[in-house]
Design a protein around this motif. Structure first.
Motif, PDB file in Angstrom:
ATOM      1  N   VAL A   1      37.711  17.947  88.468  1.00 15.10           N
ATOM      2  CA  VAL A   1      37.968  17.201  87.250  1.00 15.10           C
ATOM      3  C   VAL A   1      37.234  17.691  85.933  1.00 15.10           C
ATOM      4  O   VAL A   1      36.162  17.663  86.086  1.00 15.10           O
ATOM      5  CB  VAL A   1      37.647  15.607  87.926  1.00 15.10           C
ATOM      6  CG1 VAL A   1      38.060  14.836  86.613  1.00 15.10           C
ATOM      7  CG2 VAL A   1      38.343  15.350  88.951  1.00 15.10           C
ATOM      8  N   ILE A   2      38.042  18.225  85.174  1.00 13.73           N
ATOM      9  CA  ILE A   2      37.512  18.797  84.000  1.00 13.73           C
ATOM     10  C   ILE A   2      37.846  17.856  82.628  1.00 13.73           C
ATOM     11  O   ILE A   2      36.944  18.318  81.537  1.00 13.73           O
ATOM     12  CB  ILE A   2      38.232  20.170  83.839  1.00 13.73           C
ATOM     13  CG1 ILE A   2      39.878  20.011  83.399  1.00 13.73           C
ATOM     14  CG2 ILE A   2      37.807  21.034  84.891  1.00 13.73           C
ATOM     15  CD1 ILE A   2      40.367  21.462  83.169  1.00 13.73           C
ATOM     16  N   GLY A   3      38.364  16.715  82.999  1.00 17.15           N
ATOM     17  CA  GLY A   3      38.794  16.364  81.643  1.00 17.15           C
ATOM     18  C   GLY A   3      39.255  14.432  81.846  1.00 17.15           C
ATOM     19  O   GLY A   3      39.644  14.395  82.956  1.00 17.15           O
ATOM     20  N   ALA A   4      39.084  13.780  80.848  1.00 21.20           N
ATOM     21  CA  ALA A   4      39.504  12.676  81.051  1.00 21.20           C
ATOM     22  C   ALA A   4      40.076  12.020  79.907  1.00 21.20           C
ATOM     23  O   ALA A   4      39.350  12.329  78.787  1.00 21.20           O
ATOM     24  CB  ALA A   4      38.378  11.520  81.486  1.00 21.20           C
ATOM     25  N   GLN A   5      41.305  11.201  79.756  1.00 23.15           N
ATOM     26  CA  GLN A   5      41.890  10.959  78.608  1.00 23.15           C
ATOM     27  C   GLN A   5      41.290   9.308  78.274  1.00 23.15           C
ATOM     28  O   GLN A   5      41.470   8.647  79.394  1.00 23.15           O
ATOM     29  CB  GLN A   5      43.651  10.829  78.603  1.00 23.15           C
ATOM     30  CG  GLN A   5      43.932  10.177  77.183  1.00 23.15           C
ATOM     31  CD  GLN A   5      45.662  10.249  77.315  1.00 23.15           C
ATOM     32  OE1 GLN A   5      46.122  11.231  77.089  1.00 23.15           O
ATOM     33  NE2 GLN A   5      46.035   8.981  77.259  1.00 23.15           N
ATOM     34  N   ILE A   6      40.783   8.764  77.285  1.00 19.37           N
ATOM     35  CA  ILE A   6      40.556   7.615  76.879  1.00 19.37           C
ATOM     36  C   ILE A   6      41.608   7.005  76.315  1.00 19.37           C
ATOM     37  O   ILE A   6      42.128   7.144  75.199  1.00 19.37           O
ATOM     38  CB  ILE A   6      39.249   7.585  76.086  1.00 19.37           C
ATOM     39  CG1 ILE A   6      38.287   8.429  76.464  1.00 19.37           C
ATOM     40  CG2 ILE A   6      39.075   6.079  75.828  1.00 19.37           C
ATOM     41  CD1 ILE A   6      37.852   7.747  77.944  1.00 19.37           C
ATOM     42  N   ASP A   7      42.155   5.731  76.702  1.00 18.21           N
ATOM     43  CA  ASP A   7      43.330   4.830  76.421  1.00 18.21           C
ATOM     44  C   ASP A   7      44.403   5.834  76.097  1.00 18.21           C
ATOM     45  O   ASP A   7      44.609   7.097  76.619  1.00 18.21           O
ATOM     46  CB  ASP A   7      42.801   4.090  75.215  1.00 18.21           C
ATOM     47  CG  ASP A   7      43.722   2.849  75.009  1.00 18.21           C
ATOM     48  OD1 ASP A   7      43.399   1.877  75.637  1.00 18.21           O
ATOM     49  OD2 ASP A   7      44.735   3.016  74.068  1.00 18.21           O
ATOM     50  N   ASN A   8      45.360   5.173  75.494  1.00 22.68           N
ATOM     51  CA  ASN A   8      46.799   6.344  75.223  1.00 22.68           C
ATOM     52  C   ASN A   8      47.329   5.661  73.948  1.00 22.68           C
ATOM     53  O   ASN A   8      47.528   4.628  73.855  1.00 22.68           O
ATOM     54  CB  ASN A   8      47.589   6.102  76.281  1.00 22.68           C
ATOM     55  CG  ASN A   8      48.623   7.265  76.257  1.00 22.68           C
ATOM     56  OD1 ASN A   8      48.613   8.267  76.181  1.00 22.68           O
ATOM     57  ND2 ASN A   8      49.995   6.505  76.011  1.00 22.68           N
ATOM     58  N   GLU A   9      47.450   6.624  72.778  1.00 24.20           N
ATOM     59  CA  GLU A   9      48.142   6.148  71.678  1.00 24.20           C
ATOM     60  C   GLU A   9      47.637   4.887  70.889  1.00 24.20           C
ATOM     61  O   GLU A   9      48.577   4.019  70.354  1.00 24.20           O
ATOM     62  CB  GLU A   9      49.830   5.968  71.987  1.00 24.20           C
ATOM     63  CG  GLU A   9      50.643   7.091  72.617  1.00 24.20           C
ATOM     64  CD  GLU A   9      51.907   6.894  72.772  1.00 24.20           C
ATOM     65  OE1 GLU A   9      52.696   7.939  72.404  1.00 24.20           O
ATOM     66  OE2 GLU A   9      52.116   5.942  73.353  1.00 24.20           O
ATOM     67  N   TYR A  10      46.220   5.066  70.859  1.00 22.34           N
ATOM     68  CA  TYR A  10      45.575   3.781  70.083  1.00 22.34           C
ATOM     69  C   TYR A  10      46.006   3.651  68.995  1.00 22.34           C
ATOM     70  O   TYR A  10      45.884   4.646  68.155  1.00 22.34           O
ATOM     71  CB  TYR A  10      44.198   3.958  70.591  1.00 22.34           C
ATOM     72  CG  TYR A  10      43.356   2.655  70.148  1.00 22.34           C
ATOM     73  CD1 TYR A  10      43.482   1.362  70.710  1.00 22.34           C
ATOM     74  CD2 TYR A  10      42.462   2.786  68.986  1.00 22.34           C
ATOM     75  CE1 TYR A  10      42.793   0.333  70.423  1.00 22.34           C
ATOM     76  CE2 TYR A  10      41.741   1.533  68.557  1.00 22.34           C
ATOM     77  CZ  TYR A  10      42.123   0.405  69.229  1.00 22.34           C
ATOM     78  OH  TYR A  10      41.375  -0.646  68.686  1.00 22.34           O
ATOM     79  N   MET A  11      46.373   2.315  68.496  1.00 18.46           N
ATOM     80  CA  MET A  11      46.774   1.982  67.178  1.00 18.46           C
ATOM     81  C   MET A  11      48.228   3.027  66.697  1.00 18.46           C
ATOM     82  O   MET A  11      48.447   2.893  65.570  1.00 18.46           O
ATOM     83  CB  MET A  11      45.623   2.342  65.981  1.00 18.46           C
ATOM     84  CG  MET A  11      44.571   1.521  66.258  1.00 18.46           C
ATOM     85  SD  MET A  11      43.270   1.722  64.957  1.00 18.46           S
ATOM     86  CE  MET A  11      44.005   1.481  63.396  1.00 18.46           C
ATOM     87  N   HIS A  12      48.931   3.331  67.650  1.00 23.14           N
ATOM     88  CA  HIS A  12      49.966   3.887  67.465  1.00 23.14           C
ATOM     89  C   HIS A  12      51.156   3.331  68.083  1.00 23.14           C
ATOM     90  O   HIS A  12      52.272   3.171  67.660  1.00 23.14           O
ATOM     91  CB  HIS A  12      50.210   5.553  67.750  1.00 23.14           C
ATOM     92  CG  HIS A  12      51.403   6.217  67.949  1.00 23.14           C
ATOM     93  ND1 HIS A  12      52.345   6.303  66.691  1.00 23.14           N
ATOM     94  CD2 HIS A  12      52.031   6.788  68.890  1.00 23.14           C
ATOM     95  CE1 HIS A  12      53.386   6.717  67.158  1.00 23.14           C
ATOM     96  NE2 HIS A  12      53.370   7.266  68.434  1.00 23.14           N
ATOM     97  N   SER A  13      50.963   3.086  69.432  1.00 21.85           N
ATOM     98  CA  SER A  13      51.898   2.568  70.507  1.00 21.85           C
ATOM     99  C   SER A  13      51.607   1.603  71.268  1.00 21.85           C
ATOM    100  O   SER A  13      50.367   1.566  71.738  1.00 21.85           O
ATOM    101  CB  SER A  13      52.638   3.829  71.269  1.00 21.85           C
ATOM    102  OG  SER A  13      53.682   3.546  72.171  1.00 21.85           O
ATOM    103  N   SER A  14      52.606   0.860  71.703  1.00 21.44           N
ATOM    104  CA  SER A  14      52.214  -0.228  72.579  1.00 21.44           C
ATOM    105  C   SER A  14      53.403  -0.365  73.829  1.00 21.44           C
ATOM    106  O   SER A  14      54.169   0.738  74.059  1.00 21.44           O
ATOM    107  CB  SER A  14      52.055  -1.564  71.829  1.00 21.44           C
ATOM    108  OG  SER A  14      51.758  -2.533  72.831  1.00 21.44           O
TER     109      SER A  14
END
Length: 756
Positions: A177-190
């Motif tokens: 495990v080399i990376g982690a994404q925090i949330d997704n498309e914050y303040m762009h998409s719902s």
């Protein structure tokens, strides 16, 4: 026509490490890092190729083989959403068992040498119900995706349980495990709150707290021991991109969301026009408007359209050539980290109380996505074509990463509707490089290119690619100025794929782009099999092998047409195998998954393979390859179809239909709106009719099908439908002028597996 591109004033960019926020080491002393232009492994450029695989959307028994298929295609990083509502559908009750077993999935990635980026949410989207947020959050007193103590309490709890699953598998612990994404498309998409869908038009909160939200969640992830060399965030659409996170980009040319609320014609998109995404002064597409200086971060991707789902109002058959054409565009435009969404199609799990965990605009269960690997492991044309592209990146990636984009004047402003102008770009270090060509455009019919010329101006030389012919929908990457083990290749009208060395013989493998008759031009001191320094391939030859010599240096050039290159796999011992199907290489064996009972296998170089297992020497001979045969008894299971109502049918399979087979694909052709498949009243699959095959892998349901037949239900397309509500009472009735619905054919397609 003649075109011109100048790199005469080429100046190398300043490339520098991004620092401790984008670096990590493991117990073996290996280091993952990033410069402002590319990823590094132990200080050397590393060309990352990621593929999205949602583990909870796939039966756990299928995981290992699908991961091996991805690895054999050149994927070296697995990205995966961790959908919150797949794991905590009921408040406080977590489920990480079976297909939800994140730990086992990551363990398999480690086993096969694949890095992992986990997308930990809390909001994921991915066409999942509520964007992955559990229903029970809707009834809480706080707003989701907003920094209240109430919301953070549940996010911490989620991150804590994810951390437990990853313990021992983080890169710093020797894991993948080399990376982690925090949330997704914050303040762009719902996403719609599916809790209210059909009643109101209520949506999950999109967010309004900017970097503070993203940085707070990042801090919470670290406190929960989700500690990785780097963290990522969505780059596109004006989403929030803090400086301590790696912004990841993408590109979709097929956009069902355009028709979520209306119908219409899909426009041609800008996705197949070359750009320069790593240039502060570049004029680029409307979607690429980063809040940072583009030259201070790599242009890296996580969501290039590796396929696309059909939505209710947008049904289409994905052109599989669109996928590697986009890879060509992204690489040429400065991308050194490809990322496909999704690479492995999936099947949504059912909710624990019979509900569906999908978004309402897409099928309730199927998430096949027309991906390179279908939801039941089907090999698509996009997989075969990408395999060639990825092998190129894997072999020559260290040099490619250091090359920069040079565009001809006006290239980035070409209209997508302009199908006449040649689309091309360079990646170069000022002396050598690659000419990228693309002749694919979404939502338009490309035309073949004939007798085009591109002149490249370098500081001390001029390279002329003339007589360029390129078939419609084809793309290619042509080398120039390349040192091939001491022999200079001035230019070639063929695409470099890989370099192999076995038994002391060096071979460079090339692809003949469709429509093109390749000509190789070497330095004057070199001699080819045609007696001088130029070698012209035969126009109709599917493959040919020739020798180039200079002094004591001797190399082989193997040139393949698209059909042959699609069949090629490179084994770990540098042997090339050519076969139709999916080749899976593990430590102790090679397996072939195929829909054929009789298979011709070719190997290169000569003498590299020996008869073993079920692999037999073929009687026929080939000038270039050794020929082999894999065969078994052909199975022909037939289904018994019974019509039980106007648009309902039962499908009964033979009791022993799986005997001697790896899987059986149920292939259905029908006319109508939606197809549903049930076993004993439980829906196990569905399909939005788009004119293509509807396929269901039956291995998963084999035991249940011994007792109960499969029921197919088709909802018809309705013409002139309206609801009559004229009654004084609360009666409602649908009036329809005409129905279209019909089951056309049902076939059982065997899937064999050979081991050798």
């Amino acid at each position: 026509m003649s075109y011109h591109i100048s790199a005469a004033d080429f100046k190398k960019k300043e490339i520098y490490p991004l620092g401790d926020e984008f670096r990590g080491t493991n117990p073996q002393g290996e280091e993952i890092g990033f410069t402002n232009y590319y990823m590094t492994l132990n200080g050397k450029p590393f060309f990352g190729i990621s593929g999205e695989f949602h583990f909870s959307r796939c039966e756990a028994q299928r995981w290992e083989d699908e991961l091996l298929k991805m690895k054999m295609c050149g994927i070296n990083v697995i990205t995966t959403y961790i959908f919150w509502n797949h794991h905590e559908e009921e408040e406080g009750i977590f489920d990480f068992e079976g297909r939800r077993n994140l730990r086992h999935f990551v363990e398999l990635c480690k086993k096969h040498g694949l890095y992992v980026i986990v997308r930990i949410g809390p909001f994921d989207h991915g066409e999942v119900r509520n964007g992955g947020l559990p229903d029970w959050l809707y009834g809480k007193t706080f707003e989701v995706r907003k920094l209240s103590e109430g919301f953070l309490f549940y996010v911490r709890r989620l991150y804590g349980r994810i951390s437990e699953q990853l313990k021992g598998f983080l890169y710093k612990e020797g894991g993948p495990v080399i990376g982690a994404q925090i949330d997704n498309e914050y303040m762009h998409s719902s996403a719609p709150w599916e809790f209210t869908t059909g009643i109101s038009n209520e949506w999950v909160f999109v967010g309004d707290e900017g970097e503070n939200y993203m940085l707070t969640l990042l801090d919470e992830a670290k406190k929960c021991c989700i500690q990785t060399p780097f963290y990522t965030c969505t780059g596109w659409g004006g989403a929030i991109t803090p400086s301590v996170m790696m912004p990841l980009w993408g590109g979709y040319a097929y956009r069902p969301w355009l028709f979520y609320a209306k119908r219409g014609e899909h426009p041609c998109t800008e996705e197949y026009i070359y750009q320069d995404y790593h240039n502060t002064k570049a004029v680029v597409t409307s979607d690429f408007q980063p809040a940072y200086d583009p030259e201070t971060r790599p242009y890296a991707c996580c969501e290039m359209g590796g396929g696309m789902m059909c939505s209710y109002n947008y049904r289409f058959i994905l052109p599989y050539k669109s996928v590697d054409a986009m890879a060509n565009i992204k690489i040429a435009s400065g991308c050194n980290f490809l990322g496909y969404y999704v690479f492995q199609g999936g099947t949504n799990p059912l909710g624990k109380h019979g509900g569906f965990l999908n978004e309402s605009q897409v099928p309730k269960i199927s998430y096949d996505y027309q991906a390179a690997l279908g939801e039941f492991g089907q090999i698509r044309e996009s997989y075969l074509r990408l395999k060639t592209m990825h092998l190129f990146c894997r072999t020559f990636g260290e040099e490619l990463c250091k090359m920069e984009t040079v565009l001809p004047e006006g290239e980035s402003l070409i209209s997508p509707e302009d199908l006449d102008t040649l689309r091309f770009s360079l990646r170069t270090d000022g002396e050598k490089g690659f000419l990228f060509l693309n002749n694919f455009q979404d939502h338009a019919q490309s035309i073949p290119k004939k007798n085009e010329t591109v002149t490249i101006e370098l500081k001390d030389a001029q390279v002329v690619f003339d007589h360029i012919d390129l078939a419609a929908e084809e793309n290619c990457i042509l080398p120039f100025g390349w040192n091939m083990d001491g022999i200079l290749l001035k230019k070639a009208g063929a695409q470099m794929i890989t370099r192999t060395e076995k038994g002391g013989r060096i071979t460079y493998v090339f692809l003949k782009p469709e429509g093109m008759t390749p000509v190789f031009t070497f330095e004057e001191e070199a001699i080819t099999s045609q007696g001088n320094h130029v070698y012209k391939c035969g126009k109709a030859k599917p493959r040919e092998l020739f020798i180039v010599e200079k002094g004591e240096v001797c190399i082989r050039i193997l040139c393949l047409d698209r059909n042959t290159s699609n069949q090629m796999y490179l084994l770990s011992d540098q042997t090339l195998l050519f076969v139709r199907g999916a080749l899976l290489e593990d430590k102790d064996r090679i397996r072939l998954e195929t829909e054929r009972a009789y298979n011709k296998v070719m190997s290169y170089p000569e003498g590299a393979m020996k008869a073993r297992g079920s692999l037999e020497k073929a009687e026929e001979e080939d000038e270039i390859f050794d020929c082999w045969v894999l065969r078994t008894e052909e199975k022909k299971p037939e289904a018994e179809i019974t019509r039980t109502a106007a648009l309902k049918y039962t499908v009964k399979v033979p009791e022993n239909f799986m005997e001697g087979l790896k899987d059986v694909l149920l292939q259905i052709r029908y006319k109508g709106d939606i197809g549903y498949a049930f076993i004993d009243g439980e829906m196990i699959h569905d399909n939005f009719c788009n004119g293509d095959w509807w396929e269901i892998g039956l291995r998963t349901f084999a035991e249940r099908l011994k007792k109960d037949p499969l029921t197919i239900s088709i909802t018809p397309l309705k013409e002139g439908a309206n609801v009559n509500v004229e009654s004084a009472m609360a009666a409602r009735m649908e009036d329809v002028k005409a129905y279209t619905g019909e089951l056309e054919s049902v076939e059982l397609k065997p899937v064999y597996e050979f081991s050798f």
